[in-house]
Design an enzyme around this catalytic site. Structure first.
Site, mmCIF file in Angstrom:
data_model
loop_
_atom_site.group_PDB
_atom_site.id
_atom_site.type_symbol
_atom_site.label_atom_id
_atom_site.label_comp_id
_atom_site.label_asym_id
_atom_site.label_seq_id
_atom_site.Cartn_x
_atom_site.Cartn_y
_atom_site.Cartn_z
ATOM 1 C CB CYS A 58 0.363 -3.536 6.659
ATOM 2 S SG CYS A 58 0.181 -1.747 6.708
ATOM 3 C CG ASP B 109 -10.225 8.639 6.612
ATOM 4 O OD1 ASP B 109 -9.197 8.627 7.302
ATOM 5 O OD2 ASP B 109 -11.264 8.000 6.914
ATOM 6 C CG HIS C 34 4.967 -1.007 7.095
ATOM 7 N ND1 HIS C 34 3.603 -1.127 7.219
ATOM 8 C CD2 HIS C 34 5.458 -1.028 8.354
ATOM 9 C CE1 HIS C 34 3.292 -1.227 8.499
ATOM 10 N NE2 HIS C 34 4.407 -1.170 9.213
ATOM 11 C CG ASN D 210 -4.288 10.443 15.345
ATOM 12 O OD1 ASN D 210 -4.199 11.517 15.944
ATOM 13 N ND2 ASN D 210 -5.324 10.145 14.575
ATOM 14 N N GLY E 224 -4.757 7.414 19.532
ATOM 15 C CA GLY E 224 -5.839 6.845 18.723
ATOM 16 C C GLY E 224 -5.406 6.315 17.373
ATOM 17 C CB THR F 27 -7.212 2.746 14.207
ATOM 18 O OG1 THR F 27 -7.332 3.554 13.038
ATOM 19 C CG2 THR F 27 -7.929 3.401 15.375
ATOM 20 C CG HIS G 214 1.503 1.925 6.297
ATOM 21 N ND1 HIS G 214 1.897 0.979 5.369
ATOM 22 C CD2 HIS G 214 1.910 3.112 5.806
ATOM 23 C CE1 HIS G 214 2.523 1.575 4.362
ATOM 24 N NE2 HIS G 214 2.534 2.880 4.603
ATOM 25 C CG HIS H 46 -2.241 7.067 8.729
ATOM 26 N ND1 HIS H 46 -1.904 5.941 9.470
ATOM 27 C CD2 HIS H 46 -3.271 7.638 9.388
ATOM 28 C CE1 HIS H 46 -2.703 5.843 10.515
ATOM 29 N NE2 HIS H 46 -3.545 6.872 10.500
ATOM 30 C CG HIS I 103 -5.613 11.850 9.612
ATOM 31 N ND1 HIS I 103 -6.776 11.135 9.434
ATOM 32 C CD2 HIS I 103 -4.843 11.102 10.442
ATOM 33 C CE1 HIS I 103 -6.712 10.013 10.145
ATOM 34 N NE2 HIS I 103 -5.556 9.965 10.756
HETATM 35 P P1 5GP Z 1 -5.799 6.748 12.611
HETATM 36 O O1 5GP Z 1 -6.943 6.714 13.583
HETATM 37 O O2 5GP Z 1 -4.963 5.491 12.655
HETATM 38 O O3 5GP Z 1 -4.974 8.006 12.703
HETATM 39 O O4 5GP Z 1 -6.470 6.836 11.184
HETATM 40 C C1 5GP Z 1 -6.808 5.738 10.409
HETATM 41 C C2 5GP Z 1 -7.754 6.253 9.344
HETATM 42 O O5 5GP Z 1 -7.839 5.293 8.323
HETATM 43 C C3 5GP Z 1 -9.165 6.510 9.857
HETATM 44 O O6 5GP Z 1 -9.494 7.880 9.670
HETATM 45 C C4 5GP Z 1 -10.023 5.568 9.014
HETATM 46 O O7 5GP Z 1 -11.261 6.139 8.631
HETATM 47 C C5 5GP Z 1 -9.126 5.301 7.815
HETATM 48 N N1 5GP Z 1 -9.348 3.991 7.203
HETATM 49 C C6 5GP Z 1 -9.438 2.786 7.859
HETATM 50 N N2 5GP Z 1 -9.605 1.788 6.968
HETATM 51 C C7 5GP Z 1 -9.603 2.373 5.734
HETATM 52 C C8 5GP Z 1 -9.738 1.841 4.406
HETATM 53 O O8 5GP Z 1 -9.872 0.637 4.179
HETATM 54 N N3 5GP Z 1 -9.712 2.734 3.376
HETATM 55 C C9 5GP Z 1 -9.548 4.079 3.592
HETATM 56 N N4 5GP Z 1 -9.552 4.871 2.513
HETATM 57 N N5 5GP Z 1 -9.404 4.609 4.824
HETATM 58 C C10 5GP Z 1 -9.439 3.767 5.887
HETATM 59 ZN ZN ZN Z 2 2.107 -1.056 5.794
#
Ligand code: 5GP
Ligand code: ZN
Length: 113
Positions: A2, A28, A44, A86, A92, A94, A97, A99, A101
């Site tokens: 992860c 981010d 996790h 999200n 969306g 991605t 785990h 999180h 924002h």
């Molecule tokens: P989601 O779309 O799942 O809500 O947000 C995932 C976020 O993780 C995205 O905004 C993306 O830019 C960020 N992200 C993806 N990979 C990494 C990484 O390796 N390091 C950091 N700092 N952010 C990441």
């Molecule tokens: Zn995780």
């Protein structure tokens, strides 16, 4: 494996904004606003539904809540910010785990809710 567990473990580098024994907040990698920080529980959980399913998860959500003022203080987002989670594919998500924002640093021009 992860991605965010690896960031929590320090196996993948991140720009830390706040950390305690329960949560990590880091910038981010692809910021959508001048301030764009992700807050994650160190333990996790796949998503917010997974968190809601156990007392441990509910406690971890409280830990995330407690980290928000610390992130606001550290980033200077005190004039206003959004907290976005999200959850699953249609929203969306991605990284699977959970999180949160924290977005801020300028006025939002779009209001979808
Ligand atoms: P989601 O779309 O799942 O809500 O947000 C995932 C976020 O993780 C995205 O905004 C993306 O830019 C960020 N992200 C993806 N990979 C990494 C990484 O390796 N390091 C950091 N700092 N952010 C990441
Ligand atoms: Zn995780």
């Amino acid at each position: 494996m992860c991605l965010f567990c690896d960031i929590v473990a320090g196996k993948i580098p991140s720009t830390k904004v706040f950390e305690n024994d329960k949560v990590l907040a880091f910038k981010d990698i692809n910021p959508q606003m001048p301030i764009h920080v992700l807050i994650v529980p160190k333990k996790h959980f796949d998503d917010i539904l997974d968190m809601a399913a156990s007392d441990e998860g509910k406690e971890a959500l409280g830990d995330v809540l407690e980290a928000i003022p610390e992130v606001v203080k550290a980033t200077g987002a005190d004039e206003g910010f959004r907290v976005i989670n999200n959850c699953k594919e249609y929203a969306g998500q991605t990284v699977m785990h959970v999180h949160f924002h924290i977005l801020g640093g300028k006025k939002f021009t779009e209001h979808i809710v």
